[in-house]
Design an enzyme around this catalytic site. Structure first.
Site: not given
Ligand SMILES: Cc1ncc(COP(=O)(O)O)c(C=O)c1O
Length: 413
Positions: A146, A227, A229, A262
């Site tokens: 990401w 991670d 998410a 999400k």
């Molecule tokens: C792989 C991944 N990790 C972490 C996040 C963290 O998202 P947020 O800070 O919006 O909770 C995202 C959001 O797109 C993600 O795609």
């Protein structure tokens, strides 16, 4: 008194200016696509860039249970006094349980959780915690990963390296190369793994591959930083956490960065948690003090509302059941869109195999198109992906799928 002819508050020409030395930065690779999409006046433009869930009407809904929990919370709230750097204790407990399942109970004495500003906050705080323990630690991320991992984790000052992950030929995980690399890492190396719905590739590790990763991690003494998410958006809440649970069962230490953006539709409320598994209750207690100090130094305390809402949803059997059902429908919709896209592409190009789109999990897959073709897709067909080809399958609908498939197929050679 200000000198004659000069307005009070206006600096003199010769004074050095702090911010004059800053040059404007290029747009963020993800937010830049959103801005370009907004500028496009074509009425049937399609946004497959930004990574948010969308329903058939193109909206990103608030789950009914979340909405209801918000009303209950506001009606019953008698104070808004400070909570503390660790945030909402009930949320921390329930979110760790959601991720770890039945293991949470036995691991509890070794766990220290802190509520964070979304999953991003958890990733950053986790990196800060690692740096506090070992400033020489190296974090290994997948190729590709990401786009935000690098700045989030790298800004802590820790070195980042990459391990092979995606095979563009099979459009799956290149597990042989991945495991070969992991098996060469020195003890203490940190491996950032995505629990499910890999961003940006959509290619996840299979259960037996997770077991092999756990073998390597255990044998080499690596530190997994997972991670999470998209729990519940790949297959279901339990299977999506299966890999990380297998790790947590076996390793002495682990970090888990959780995002509720999400799966709870809480994006702008910024809800997340950093769950750390220490090798002993004493280690977890020490971690807790460092988590609190790191938060205190960066932003003091997390905002309460979103975490309190999630705690309420998870703690109320009726709201929880409603949320699980809605989340299941979201995952089912994403997976049916995958089939729809694969079938529509296959109808345009029967000579090509698109089964990988159906094998992928979560919202993302990479279009097998070079950057120039992606620019044509955007400029001529008004279909927006990220510059690496990442598309959000949830941005497709039954109304636009054929147009998207035609456009993509016309650019494949
Ligand atoms: C792989 C991944 N990790 C972490 C996040 C963290 O998202 P947020 O800070 O919006 O909770 C995202 C959001 O797109 C993600 O795609």
């Amino acid at each position: 008194m200000a000198p004659c002819g000069m307005m009070r508050g206006q600096p003199r020409e010769t004074e050095p200016r702090m911010f004059d030395s800053l040059e404007s930065l290029p747009p963020d690779p993800i937010l830049g696509v959103t801005a370009a999409f907004r500028r496009d006046e074509f009425p049937h433009k399609v946004d497959l860039g930004v990574g948010v869930y969308r329903d058939q009407a193109g909206n990103t809904p608030v789950p009914t249970a979340v909405h209801e929990a918000e009303q209950l919370l506001i009606a019953g709230q008698s104070t808004k006094t400070y909570v503390g750097p660790h945030g909402n204790a009930e949320f921390n407990e329930r979110i760790a349980e959601l991720a770890l399942g039945p293991l949470a109970r036995s691991l509890r004495p070794r766990i220290s959780s802190i509520q964070t500003v979304g999953g991003c906050g958890a990733l950053r705080l986790g990196a800060e915690l690692i740096r506090a323990a070992d400033a020489e630690a190296v974090i290994h991320v997948s190729t590709p990963t990401w786009a935000n991992h690098e700045p989030l984790v790298g800004s802590s000052g820790l070195e980042l390296q990459r391990y092979p992950y995606y095979d563009p030929t099979t459009r799956g995980v290149d597990f042989a190369r991945m495991s070969e690399r992991l098996a060469q890492l020195p003890a203490g190396a940190v491996v950032l793994l995505q629990a499910c719905c890999h961003n940006p590739t959509g290619a996840d590790l299979a259960p037996d591959q997770w077991r092999s990763v756990a073998d390597i991690v255990e044998r080499r003494g690596l530190l997994p930083f997972v991670d999470l998410a998209y729990q519940g958006l790949g297959s279901d809440l339990e299977s999506d956490a299966g890999g990380l649970r297998g790790l947590a069962e076996r390793v002495p230490e682990m970090l888990l960065a959780i995002s509720c953006s999400k799966n709870f539709g809480m994006y702008r409320e910024r809800v997340g948690a950093l769950v750390v598994l220490g090798s002993s209750p004493a280690a977890a207690a020490a971690v807790a003090t460092h988590q609190a100090r790191t938060a205190r130094r960066m932003y003091s305390m997390p905002p309460d509302h979103g975490a309190a809402v999630v705690a309420r949803v998870l703690g109320d059997p009726r709201l929880r059941a409603s949320w699980v059902e809605e989340l299941g429908a979201m995952a089912a919709r994403i997976n049916s869109l995958r089939e729809l896209l694969a079938n529509s592409l296959a109808a345009c190009r029967p000579d090509r195999d698109f089964s990988w789109i159906v094998r992928h999990r979560g919202m993302f897959s990479l279009l097998p198109l070079p950057e120039a073709a992606l620019a044509t897709l955007r400029e001529r067909h008004h279909v927006y992906s990220l510059s690496d080809g990442r598309i959000n399958v949830a941005g497709i609908s039954v109304d636009n799928v054929e147009r998207v498939a035609d456009a993509v197929a016309s650019l494949l050679h």
